[in-house]
Structure formats: structure tokens, C-alpha cells
Design a protein around this motif. Structure first.
Motif, PDB file in Angstrom:
ATOM      1  N   ARG A  72       0.817  -1.208   0.000  1.00  0.00           N
ATOM      2  CA  ARG A  72       0.000   0.000   0.000  1.00  0.00           C
ATOM      3  C   ARG A  72       0.856   1.265   0.000  1.00  0.00           C
ATOM      4  O   ARG A  72       0.558   2.234  -0.706  1.00  0.00           O
ATOM      5  N   ALA A  73       1.897   1.278   0.794  1.00  0.00           N
ATOM      6  CA  ALA A  73       2.747   2.469   0.852  1.00  0.00           C
ATOM      7  C   ALA A  73       3.424   2.726  -0.487  1.00  0.00           C
ATOM      8  O   ALA A  73       3.574   3.867  -0.921  1.00  0.00           O
ATOM      9  N   ALA A  74       3.831   1.636  -1.173  1.00  0.00           N
ATOM     10  CA  ALA A  74       4.531   1.790  -2.447  1.00  0.00           C
ATOM     11  C   ALA A  74       3.593   2.274  -3.548  1.00  0.00           C
ATOM     12  O   ALA A  74       3.983   3.081  -4.405  1.00  0.00           O
ATOM     13  N   VAL A  75       2.345   1.801  -3.533  1.00  0.00           N
ATOM     14  CA  VAL A  75       1.419   2.174  -4.604  1.00  0.00           C
ATOM     15  C   VAL A  75       0.738   3.507  -4.325  1.00  0.00           C
ATOM     16  O   VAL A  75       0.266   4.178  -5.242  1.00  0.00           O
ATOM     17  N   SER A  76       0.694   3.898  -3.051  1.00  0.00           N
ATOM     18  CA  SER A  76       0.036   5.152  -2.693  1.00  0.00           C
ATOM     19  C   SER A  76       0.759   6.339  -3.323  1.00  0.00           C
ATOM     20  O   SER A  76       1.972   6.492  -3.204  1.00  0.00           O
ATOM     21  N   GLY A  77       0.030   7.174  -4.002  1.00  0.00           N
ATOM     22  CA  GLY A  77       0.617   8.362  -4.615  1.00  0.00           C
ATOM     23  C   GLY A  77       1.313   8.092  -5.930  1.00  0.00           C
ATOM     24  O   GLY A  77       1.932   9.005  -6.484  1.00  0.00           O
ATOM     25  N   LEU A  78       1.220   6.865  -6.455  1.00  0.00           N
ATOM     26  CA  LEU A  78       1.896   6.549  -7.712  1.00  0.00           C
ATOM     27  C   LEU A  78       1.429   7.468  -8.838  1.00  0.00           C
ATOM     28  O   LEU A  78       2.240   7.925  -9.659  1.00  0.00           O
ATOM     29  N   ALA A  79       0.132   7.750  -8.877  1.00  0.00           N
ATOM     30  CA  ALA A  79      -0.391   8.606  -9.954  1.00  0.00           C
ATOM     31  C   ALA A  79       0.159  10.015  -9.887  1.00  0.00           C
ATOM     32  O   ALA A  79       0.251  10.709 -10.908  1.00  0.00           O
ATOM     33  N   ASP A  80       0.534  10.474  -8.686  1.00  0.00           N
ATOM     34  CA  ASP A  80       1.044  11.839  -8.540  1.00  0.00           C
ATOM     35  C   ASP A  80       2.497  11.967  -8.974  1.00  0.00           C
ATOM     36  O   ASP A  80       2.930  13.041  -9.399  1.00  0.00           O
ATOM     37  N   ASP A  81       3.250  10.886  -8.848  1.00  0.00           N
ATOM     38  CA  ASP A  81       4.674  10.955  -9.210  1.00  0.00           C
ATOM     39  C   ASP A  81       5.124   9.593  -9.738  1.00  0.00           C
ATOM     40  O   ASP A  81       5.969   8.923  -9.150  1.00  0.00           O
ATOM     41  N   PRO A  82       4.563   9.138 -10.888  1.00  0.00           N
ATOM     42  CA  PRO A  82       4.881   7.791 -11.375  1.00  0.00           C
ATOM     43  C   PRO A  82       6.331   7.621 -11.773  1.00  0.00           C
ATOM     44  O   PRO A  82       6.892   6.530 -11.633  1.00  0.00           O
ATOM     45  N   GLY A  83       6.967   8.666 -12.277  1.00  0.00           N
ATOM     46  CA  GLY A  83       8.357   8.545 -12.705  1.00  0.00           C
ATOM     47  C   GLY A  83       9.282   8.162 -11.572  1.00  0.00           C
ATOM     48  O   GLY A  83      10.230   7.406 -11.763  1.00  0.00           O
ATOM     49  N   ARG A  84       9.012   8.682 -10.378  1.00  0.00           N
ATOM     50  CA  ARG A  84       9.878   8.395  -9.229  1.00  0.00           C
ATOM     51  C   ARG A  84       9.426   7.171  -8.453  1.00  0.00           C
ATOM     52  O   ARG A  84      10.234   6.455  -7.874  1.00  0.00           O
ATOM     53  N   ARG A  85       8.138   6.915  -8.444  1.00  0.00           N
ATOM     54  CA  ARG A  85       7.600   5.856  -7.602  1.00  0.00           C
ATOM     55  C   ARG A  85       7.480   4.499  -8.299  1.00  0.00           C
ATOM     56  O   ARG A  85       7.321   3.484  -7.645  1.00  0.00           O
ATOM     57  N   LEU A  86       7.518   4.474  -9.633  1.00  0.00           N
ATOM     58  CA  LEU A  86       7.252   3.220 -10.339  1.00  0.00           C
ATOM     59  C   LEU A  86       8.268   2.139 -10.001  1.00  0.00           C
ATOM     60  O   LEU A  86       7.898   1.020  -9.630  1.00  0.00           O
ATOM     61  N   ASP A  87       9.547   2.425 -10.151  1.00  0.00           N
ATOM     62  CA  ASP A  87      10.551   1.379  -9.939  1.00  0.00           C
ATOM     63  C   ASP A  87      10.547   0.848  -8.510  1.00  0.00           C
ATOM     64  O   ASP A  87      10.635  -0.373  -8.313  1.00  0.00           O
ATOM     65  N   PRO A  88      10.434   1.717  -7.476  1.00  0.00           N
ATOM     66  CA  PRO A  88      10.313   1.165  -6.118  1.00  0.00           C
ATOM     67  C   PRO A  88       9.086   0.280  -5.941  1.00  0.00           C
ATOM     68  O   PRO A  88       9.137  -0.731  -5.232  1.00  0.00           O
ATOM     69  N   ALA A 135      -4.310   3.864 -12.087  1.00  0.00           N
ATOM     70  CA  ALA A 135      -4.195   5.325 -12.124  1.00  0.00           C
ATOM     71  C   ALA A 135      -2.741   5.740 -12.339  1.00  0.00           C
ATOM     72  O   ALA A 135      -2.452   6.675 -13.105  1.00  0.00           O
ATOM     73  N   GLY A 136      -1.822   5.058 -11.672  1.00  0.00           N
ATOM     74  CA  GLY A 136      -0.413   5.377 -11.849  1.00  0.00           C
ATOM     75  C   GLY A 136       0.075   5.081 -13.254  1.00  0.00           C
ATOM     76  O   GLY A 136       0.845   5.856 -13.831  1.00  0.00           O
ATOM     77  N   LEU A 137      -0.386   3.975 -13.820  1.00  0.00           N
ATOM     78  CA  LEU A 137       0.024   3.612 -15.168  1.00  0.00           C
ATOM     79  C   LEU A 137      -0.540   4.588 -16.199  1.00  0.00           C
ATOM     80  O   LEU A 137       0.140   4.949 -17.166  1.00  0.00           O
ATOM     81  N   ARG A 138      -1.762   5.049 -15.972  1.00  0.00           N
ATOM     82  CA  ARG A 138      -2.333   6.060 -16.872  1.00  0.00           C
ATOM     83  C   ARG A 138      -1.531   7.352 -16.817  1.00  0.00           C
ATOM     84  O   ARG A 138      -1.321   8.020 -17.835  1.00  0.00           O
ATOM     85  N   ALA A 139      -1.088   7.702 -15.613  1.00  0.00           N
ATOM     86  CA  ALA A 139      -0.283   8.926 -15.478  1.00  0.00           C
ATOM     87  C   ALA A 139       1.084   8.766 -16.128  1.00  0.00           C
ATOM     88  O   ALA A 139       1.628   9.721 -16.698  1.00  0.00           O
ATOM     89  N   LEU A 140       1.639   7.578 -16.043  1.00  0.00           N
ATOM     90  CA  LEU A 140       2.953   7.326 -16.629  1.00  0.00           C
ATOM     91  C   LEU A 140       2.886   7.291 -18.147  1.00  0.00           C
ATOM     92  O   LEU A 140       3.782   7.790 -18.832  1.00  0.00           O
TER      93      LEU A 140
END
Length: 394
Positions: A72-88, A135-140
């Protein structure tokens, strides 16, 4: 106090059951087996669980809750900053898949035996994570349409789920390799849909024989309900005949399962032989084999599902023979991949190959993708991306 009852008896029983279900299959494990593995009597087990299905539901629902908490912590906020959060996120998902490998296998292959209410609960519990991931993938990748986004989302999940399909263990870099393969899937360029490339879908076949009708019906029922949950009467009813009439064509359920499994094995073998015979080099052979596998799976529908899940229910000799054929088929993929990338060791290559195969196995069996125009080309692109990522040394 000596002999005191453990406070976590329920969880100890659940853990014992998970191991038995994953190793032997849900229908091959009895309540007495679970009780014995947990060091209690069957009557003591019923203090914690109503029946075997209740045990399975508890194992999977609590396991999914644990996995969701970790991600949950890793996926939370992915849509807001996918470039930085995707790999983690991908690495965290890979680590969880590797660490809880037995749960991944149990979820993939035994989850259909849960009660319908538990299955619905399971989907609800993972729903929010999937929503955030989409949502994160759409943003990415904002240029993808919703169907393409969903396809890449589920294909990535198949990469992680593939660890439940084999026992290869590359070592310290296992999670990193898995995350690299998932990253390749996220970034794949999907081809433009060309419905005409899937002409096999519109071919008009001659009327099937009664034997063929029975084989088709049995294979579909085995896939939907599992071998043990299907009776000869069910198979007969699906083709409009009485159950005893099935015996005019097959000796019983096991012979139907054997016929379906051998047909799938034969189709895969023919594709392999053709790829090897016509290729100019290992890379070309691997590409041809990937295209052949996609085409074979899409033409085989229920056969591949039964072939990958029900061999344990065959008579020992037949099951041993077909499992050997499965291993030999995968070994050819591994050999070709290692020829293309000599730096890969055997275990790493097997992880890559199984990730590619699992995507092709999973996506067509997911209802939302089954009728996508140009699915064959998309699956070929996804398979190629995984193989290329695996062959590329980090």
C-alpha cells in the motif's frame, strides 16, 4: 506450561494447510491431513474452521491482506509521481512475490476452489490496489487508451504471478530480475490493432463428431470447475446425452483429461519443431517460438488451462510423461534464450521464460481481454519485451 495450547493455533493450522494445498492440490488434501500436519485431531480443527473451504478462504484472504499492507505504501501516490515511484513499487511487488511464493502459487491455482463469497471478498480487497496501480500507469503513459492500460496492468501482474508456476530460484537477484521484466512490460509499445491478423477466430469449422463434442465440453468444464468437481453426468449433459453414453467414446474422466492434455502437448511440440526447423539463428528461433506459442494458446482456449493445472489428476504414468514433455518444452525456450544471452544462468533464464509464458497463458483467460482485436500481436509484443529484458544484462 508443557502441553499448553498455542495461542496462534488457527494460524499454525492455516500455514500447514497452505503448504499441503500448494503441494498436493485442494481436492487431494483432507481435513484429517490438515489436522495431522498441524499436530491436532480433526475434531480440534473444527474449533477453528467449518470445513476445508473455510481453511482455504482464511489462508488466501489473510495472505492477501498481508500483501496489500506491504504494497500500500509503495502504490500510494503513484499517480502523482509515477516517474519516481514506479521502480520502487515494481521492486516491492517483486520482493513480496518472491518472499510469499507459496501464497502466489496457491492464489493462482487453488483460488477457484474458494467459496463464491470469499472469491468476491478477495476481489474487493485487492480492488483498491489495482485502482491505484491503473491510475499510476495512466499517469505514466497517458497516450494509452483504457484497454491498453488495463492490458499492461494485468500483464505486469502475470510477471509477478509467474513465480508460482516454477521452482527456479536465481538467488540474491531474483526480485531485481522480476522487477526488470515487469518494467519492460510497463514500457512496451503495443502494436496497432489489426483484427484481420486474427483470422483463425472467424474460420468456419465442420460439425464436430460426438467424441470431439465430449472432449471440448469436458475440457471447458475441467477449466471452469476443476477436474474433481466435474462428473461424467455433467459432461454428458453439456453435450445433450446421458452420462453413461459418454463411456461409448471414453473410458472415463481420466481418459478425457489425458486426451485433452496430449492434444495440447502435441500442438506445442509441432510449433517448437517448426520454429527450430525454419529459424536462421537462436534469436530468430526464439522469436518464431514466441509467435507460435501465442498462436497455439489463442487457438487452444481451454486446453492450455487444463494442461497447466490438471496434470496432477492423471494416472501416475501418464502424468509423469506429460510433465516431462512440459519440462522439455520449457527447456528449449531456456536453451535458446541462453544462446542469445550466454550471461544468463539456467535459473535466471527459467524465470524469464516462465514470465513470458505466464502472460500468454493468463491474458486470454481474462474475460475483459479475450475478444480484443489484435490480441495475438499484443501478446507477441509483450512476450518479446520480457525476453529482451531478460536477455539484457543490467
Amino acid at each position: 506450561m508443557t502441553g499448553a495450547r498455542p495461542r496462534n493455533r488457527k494460524e499454525l493450522l492455516a500455514a500447514a494447510a497452505a503448504g499441503l494445498f500448494a503441494r498436493d492440490g485442494f481436492h487431494n488434501v483432507g481435513v484429517g491431513d490438515v489436522a495431522a500436519a498441524g499436530g491436532v485431531t480433526a475434531s480440534a480443527l473444527y474449533r477453528h474452521f467449518q470445513n476445508k473451504q473455510d481453511v482455504l478462504g482464511h489462508v488466501l484472504l489473510t495472505g492477501v491482506d498481508e500483501l496489500a499492507d506491504r504494497l500500500r505504501a509503495a502504490v500510494s501516490g503513484l499517480a502523482d509521481d509515477p516517474g519516481r515511484r514506479l521502480d520502487p513499487l515494481l521492486l516491492a511487488a517483486a520482493e513480496v512475490s518472491v518472499e510469499r511464493r507459496e501464497l502466489t502459487a496457491l492464489w493462482r491455482w487453488q483460488g477457484r476452489h474458494m467459496r463464491e463469497a470469499d472469491q468476491k471478498d478477495l476481489r474487493t480487497r485487492v480492488g483498491s490496489l489495482l485502482t491505484d496501480w491503473l491510475a499510476g500507469l495512466r499517469a505514466l503513459r497517458p497516450g494509452l487508451d483504457p484497454g491498453q492500460t488495463q492490458l499492461l496492468c494485468f500483464a505486469t501482474l502475470s510477471v509477478f504471478g509467474s513465480v508460482g508456476d516454477h521452482r527456479a530460484t536465481p538467488g540474491a537477484g531474483f526480485a531485481e530480475l522480476l522487477a526488470r521484466l515487469a518494467r519492460a512490460v510497463v514500457g512496451v509499445d503495443l502494436p496497432t490493432a489489426r483484427p484481420s491478423s486474427d483470422q483463425w477466430r472467424t474460420r468456419v469449422a465442420p460439425p464436430p463428431s460426438r467424441r470431439e463434442e465430449l472432449l471440448t465440453a469436458a475440457t471447458r468444464l475441467f477449466r471452469e470447475h476443476g477436474f474433481h468437481a466435474v462428473s461424467v453426468d455433467d459432461i454428458g449433459a453439456a453435450t445433450g446425452i446421458a452420462g453413461p453414453s459418454v463411456y461409448r467414446h471414453f473410458a472415463g474422466k481420466s481418459e478425457l483429461l489425458l486426451a485433452a492434455s496430449r492434444r495440447m502437448a502435441d500442438r506445442l511440440t509441432l510449433g517448437l519443431e517448426d520454429a527450430l526447423a525454419t529459424a536462421t539463428d537462436p534469436a530468430d528461433a526464439l522469436g518464431r517460438l514466441a509467435r507460435s506459442y501465442v498462436d497455439t494458446v489463442l487457438r487452444s482456449d481451454d486446453l492450455i488451462a487444463v494442461y497447466t493445472t490438471e496434470l496432477a489428476n492423471l494416472p501416475e504414468r501418464d502424468g509423469r510423461e506429460l510433465r516431462a514433455m512440459q519440462r522439455g518444452y520449457v527447456a528449449e525456450w531456456v536453451r535458446l534464450l541462453r544462446s542469445v544471452s550466454p550471461g544468463l544462468d539456467e535459473a535466471e533464464a527459467r524465470v524469464v521464460v516462465h514470465a513470458a509464458l505466464t502472460i500468454v497463458n493468463d491474458i486470454p483467460r481474462t474475460a475483459r481481454f479475450a475478444d480484443r482485436p489484435g490480441l495475438a500481436a499484443e501478446l507477441t509484443a509483450l512476450t518479446g519485451a520480457v525476453l529482451d529484458a531478460g536477455a539484457t544484462q543490467p
